[in-house]
Every structure is written in structure tokens, then in C-alpha cells.
Design a protein around this motif. Sequence first.
Motif, PDB file in Angstrom:
ATOM      1  N   MET A  12       0.835  -1.213   0.000  1.00  0.00           N
ATOM      2  CA  MET A  12       0.000   0.000   0.000  1.00  0.00           C
ATOM      3  C   MET A  12       0.862   1.252   0.000  1.00  0.00           C
ATOM      4  O   MET A  12       0.570   2.221  -0.708  1.00  0.00           O
ATOM      5  CB  MET A  12      -0.929  -0.019   1.214  1.00  0.00           C
ATOM      6  CG  MET A  12      -1.978  -1.123   1.172  1.00  0.00           C
ATOM      7  SD  MET A  12      -2.931  -1.249   2.705  1.00  0.00           S
ATOM      8  CE  MET A  12      -3.866   0.285   2.647  1.00  0.00           C
ATOM      9  N   ILE A  13       1.936   1.226   0.783  1.00  0.00           N
ATOM     10  CA  ILE A  13       2.841   2.387   0.837  1.00  0.00           C
ATOM     11  C   ILE A  13       3.502   2.606  -0.522  1.00  0.00           C
ATOM     12  O   ILE A  13       3.624   3.743  -1.007  1.00  0.00           O
ATOM     13  CB  ILE A  13       3.902   2.181   1.935  1.00  0.00           C
ATOM     14  CG1 ILE A  13       3.241   2.179   3.313  1.00  0.00           C
ATOM     15  CG2 ILE A  13       4.979   3.267   1.861  1.00  0.00           C
ATOM     16  CD1 ILE A  13       4.171   1.774   4.440  1.00  0.00           C
ATOM     17  N   GLU A  15       2.371   1.746  -3.510  1.00  0.00           N
ATOM     18  CA  GLU A  15       1.415   2.256  -4.493  1.00  0.00           C
ATOM     19  C   GLU A  15       0.987   3.685  -4.188  1.00  0.00           C
ATOM     20  O   GLU A  15       0.657   4.448  -5.101  1.00  0.00           O
ATOM     21  CB  GLU A  15       0.194   1.339  -4.565  1.00  0.00           C
ATOM     22  CG  GLU A  15       0.505  -0.075  -5.042  1.00  0.00           C
ATOM     23  CD  GLU A  15       1.278  -0.107  -6.338  1.00  0.00           C
ATOM     24  OE1 GLU A  15       1.030   0.739  -7.220  1.00  0.00           O
ATOM     25  OE2 GLU A  15       2.153  -0.991  -6.486  1.00  0.00           O
ATOM     26  N   THR A  16       0.998   4.067  -2.920  1.00  0.00           N
ATOM     27  CA  THR A  16       0.706   5.459  -2.561  1.00  0.00           C
ATOM     28  C   THR A  16       1.771   6.391  -3.137  1.00  0.00           C
ATOM     29  O   THR A  16       1.457   7.436  -3.719  1.00  0.00           O
ATOM     30  CB  THR A  16       0.634   5.631  -1.033  1.00  0.00           C
ATOM     31  OG1 THR A  16      -0.439   4.840  -0.513  1.00  0.00           O
ATOM     32  CG2 THR A  16       0.391   7.087  -0.664  1.00  0.00           C
ATOM     33  N   THR A  17       3.033   6.009  -2.987  1.00  0.00           N
ATOM     34  CA  THR A  17       4.128   6.812  -3.545  1.00  0.00           C
ATOM     35  C   THR A  17       4.037   6.870  -5.063  1.00  0.00           C
ATOM     36  O   THR A  17       4.214   7.923  -5.680  1.00  0.00           O
ATOM     37  CB  THR A  17       5.484   6.230  -3.133  1.00  0.00           C
ATOM     38  OG1 THR A  17       5.566   6.168  -1.708  1.00  0.00           O
ATOM     39  CG2 THR A  17       6.628   7.078  -3.673  1.00  0.00           C
ATOM     40  N   THR A  19       1.391   6.545  -6.902  1.00  0.00           N
ATOM     41  CA  THR A  19       0.249   7.395  -7.264  1.00  0.00           C
ATOM     42  C   THR A  19       0.600   8.873  -7.155  1.00  0.00           C
ATOM     43  O   THR A  19       0.208   9.684  -8.004  1.00  0.00           O
ATOM     44  CB  THR A  19      -0.955   7.080  -6.360  1.00  0.00           C
ATOM     45  OG1 THR A  19      -1.342   5.704  -6.541  1.00  0.00           O
ATOM     46  CG2 THR A  19      -2.142   7.960  -6.694  1.00  0.00           C
ATOM     47  N   ASP A  20       1.352   9.245  -6.116  1.00  0.00           N
ATOM     48  CA  ASP A  20       1.773  10.640  -5.944  1.00  0.00           C
ATOM     49  C   ASP A  20       2.631  11.102  -7.123  1.00  0.00           C
ATOM     50  O   ASP A  20       2.478  12.226  -7.618  1.00  0.00           O
ATOM     51  CB  ASP A  20       2.551  10.809  -4.637  1.00  0.00           C
ATOM     52  CG  ASP A  20       1.667  10.684  -3.406  1.00  0.00           C
ATOM     53  OD1 ASP A  20       0.429  10.791  -3.548  1.00  0.00           O
ATOM     54  OD2 ASP A  20       2.202  10.444  -2.309  1.00  0.00           O
ATOM     55  N   SER A  23       0.419  11.420 -10.265  1.00  0.00           N
ATOM     56  CA  SER A  23      -0.445  12.599 -10.127  1.00  0.00           C
ATOM     57  C   SER A  23       0.321  13.885 -10.389  1.00  0.00           C
ATOM     58  O   SER A  23      -0.195  14.814 -11.015  1.00  0.00           O
ATOM     59  CB  SER A  23      -1.072  12.632  -8.725  1.00  0.00           C
ATOM     60  OG  SER A  23      -1.871  11.492  -8.492  1.00  0.00           O
ATOM     61  N   TYR A 221      -3.935   2.239  -8.519  1.00  0.00           N
ATOM     62  CA  TYR A 221      -5.108   2.230  -7.631  1.00  0.00           C
ATOM     63  C   TYR A 221      -5.589   0.799  -7.385  1.00  0.00           C
ATOM     64  O   TYR A 221      -5.916   0.422  -6.258  1.00  0.00           O
ATOM     65  CB  TYR A 221      -6.237   3.063  -8.236  1.00  0.00           C
ATOM     66  CG  TYR A 221      -7.526   2.971  -7.455  1.00  0.00           C
ATOM     67  CD1 TYR A 221      -7.690   3.664  -6.247  1.00  0.00           C
ATOM     68  CD2 TYR A 221      -8.579   2.176  -7.909  1.00  0.00           C
ATOM     69  CE1 TYR A 221      -8.851   3.563  -5.524  1.00  0.00           C
ATOM     70  CE2 TYR A 221      -9.754   2.073  -7.185  1.00  0.00           C
ATOM     71  CZ  TYR A 221      -9.884   2.772  -5.995  1.00  0.00           C
ATOM     72  OH  TYR A 221     -11.048   2.667  -5.274  1.00  0.00           O
ATOM     73  N   TYR A 224      -3.232  -0.964  -5.068  1.00  0.00           N
ATOM     74  CA  TYR A 224      -3.446  -0.484  -3.695  1.00  0.00           C
ATOM     75  C   TYR A 224      -4.689  -1.156  -3.105  1.00  0.00           C
ATOM     76  O   TYR A 224      -4.681  -1.603  -1.944  1.00  0.00           O
ATOM     77  CB  TYR A 224      -3.614   1.032  -3.705  1.00  0.00           C
ATOM     78  CG  TYR A 224      -3.855   1.628  -2.336  1.00  0.00           C
ATOM     79  CD1 TYR A 224      -2.791   2.064  -1.554  1.00  0.00           C
ATOM     80  CD2 TYR A 224      -5.149   1.750  -1.814  1.00  0.00           C
ATOM     81  CE1 TYR A 224      -3.002   2.599  -0.285  1.00  0.00           C
ATOM     82  CE2 TYR A 224      -5.368   2.277  -0.558  1.00  0.00           C
ATOM     83  CZ  TYR A 224      -4.300   2.704   0.199  1.00  0.00           C
ATOM     84  OH  TYR A 224      -4.509   3.228   1.453  1.00  0.00           O
ATOM     85  N   GLU A 225      -5.746  -1.215  -3.892  1.00  0.00           N
ATOM     86  CA  GLU A 225      -7.001  -1.817  -3.437  1.00  0.00           C
ATOM     87  C   GLU A 225      -6.814  -3.296  -3.102  1.00  0.00           C
ATOM     88  O   GLU A 225      -7.347  -3.792  -2.103  1.00  0.00           O
ATOM     89  CB  GLU A 225      -8.063  -1.653  -4.533  1.00  0.00           C
ATOM     90  CG  GLU A 225      -9.477  -1.930  -4.079  1.00  0.00           C
ATOM     91  CD  GLU A 225     -10.481  -1.637  -5.176  1.00  0.00           C
ATOM     92  OE1 GLU A 225     -10.236  -2.041  -6.334  1.00  0.00           O
ATOM     93  OE2 GLU A 225     -11.510  -0.995  -4.893  1.00  0.00           O
TER      94      GLU A 225
END
Length: 248
Positions: A12-13, A15-17, A19-20, A23, A221, A224-225
Motif C-alpha cells: 500500500m505504501i 502504491e501510494t508513492t 500514485t503521488d 499525479s 489504484y 493499492y485496493e
Amino acid sequence: MIRGLYTAASGMITETTRTDVISNNLANVTTTGYKKDETVSSEFERVLIRRINDGQVAPQIGELGRGSKIDEIYTQHEQGSTQQTGNTFDLAIEGKGYFVIDTPQGTRYTRNGSFNLAENGQLVTNEGFPVLAGGRPVQINGNGNVTIGADGQIALDNEQITTLDFVEFDDDRVLKKEGNSMYVAPQGERSRQATGKISQGQLELSNVNVVSEMVKLINAYRAYETNAKALQSEDSMLEKAVNEVGRG
């Protein structure tokens, strides 16, 4: 089960990075001279799984992954497309090269050639930072016809004024982003005369492909899901192990 929680959380961490980063690329799709960033991920060291209670030699079942991490965020310096503007002080770079800018923080480098002529006659960026030639701010006095050549030579009414500082590096990856499409070079890093060409009246656009970035965003996403659901499943099993299995 505890290991499963950490494995899913690390995903999750990651995929968060990711995604940032994606974006930020999408947010800068219209930023002149912007170069997109990419993430490089890797997994933590795998461990061998062996079957127990099968005699003295425990046979190997396989390997178990222990999550992922972001190893590096790097910038892709590939050429962006150019757009004709017709503005005298819009400059696009084709090939390798950077304009040299004087900022309060020191010398910086950029491919954003959207320049303006300040009231004092200096050629400046949109933020008001002077563009350099020979290590000094470019000074253009008069209202004549300004021509900027492919090598950065500036002429006013066909009389040469100066030549822009136009440089390149052996490896663009040493440059670090600093906002406003500017880069900073490590201390002691040497530059040389650029081999690229400057085109007057044009701007280099961002090298971000919107469709490609949107696909990456959707994939990040979904990943992450998937990790989030795995985390919930591990948490549910842990809860049952603590509250129900012990009762039997």
C-alpha cells in the motif's frame, strides 16, 4: 499472519508513492519543459519456506515474498514536442542542453525557455530570475529586432550582443528537480557547451503522455485496493485467532 499484515501494508505504501508521482506528472502536463518522473520498485528479500515434521531433511516448498518498496524515483529526460508561439523570447531546445539561470539559491538549469524582457532590459524567467550569458545576466537594450540563434547568440538589429550560457552534462540523471522546471547540479559537477539547438519563437512542451499516465494511475489504484483487501483479510484472521481459536 503478522508478516502478512506488514507485506500488504508495504504494498500500500509503495502504491501510494507511485500514485503521488503519477499525479504530479499529470498536474504538470501543460508545464513548459517539464520532464516526467518514474518510480522503480523492488521487493524485500525473499525467504525460503520448508515443510516441517517430515523427518530430518525438511523439503523446500518455495519462496515467500515479504513486500515491496520504492527503490528510486528518477526523471525521464527524453525530448518533448515543440509548439510554435512566434514570441521573440520563447526558446525551445532540441536535443541536449539547458539554459543557465541565476536564482537567490544559486545557479540553476532549465529547459523552460518561456522568457520575458524585464523593464531593466534583462532577460528573465517567468519568476523574474535572470538568464545568464557569460555568467552574467543577459542585458538587451533598445527596441530593435532581436534574433537568437541556434547556438544561443543574441543579436539586436544584426549586431551581436552576447551568447546565452547553454550547457549540458555527461549524465542528466545527476540533476535534481527543484520546482519551476528548474534543476540543481551536485557541487563540483562539470558542464560543457550543449550540443543541442535553440529554436526561437517556440517552446518545448512536457514529455508527459496523458493516456499512458492515466493507465498507470488506474493500475496503481487497483494494486493499492488489492493490498488493502489482503490487509483486511489478514486482520480478520488474526482477530479470529486471538478471540476464537484460544477458546477451543
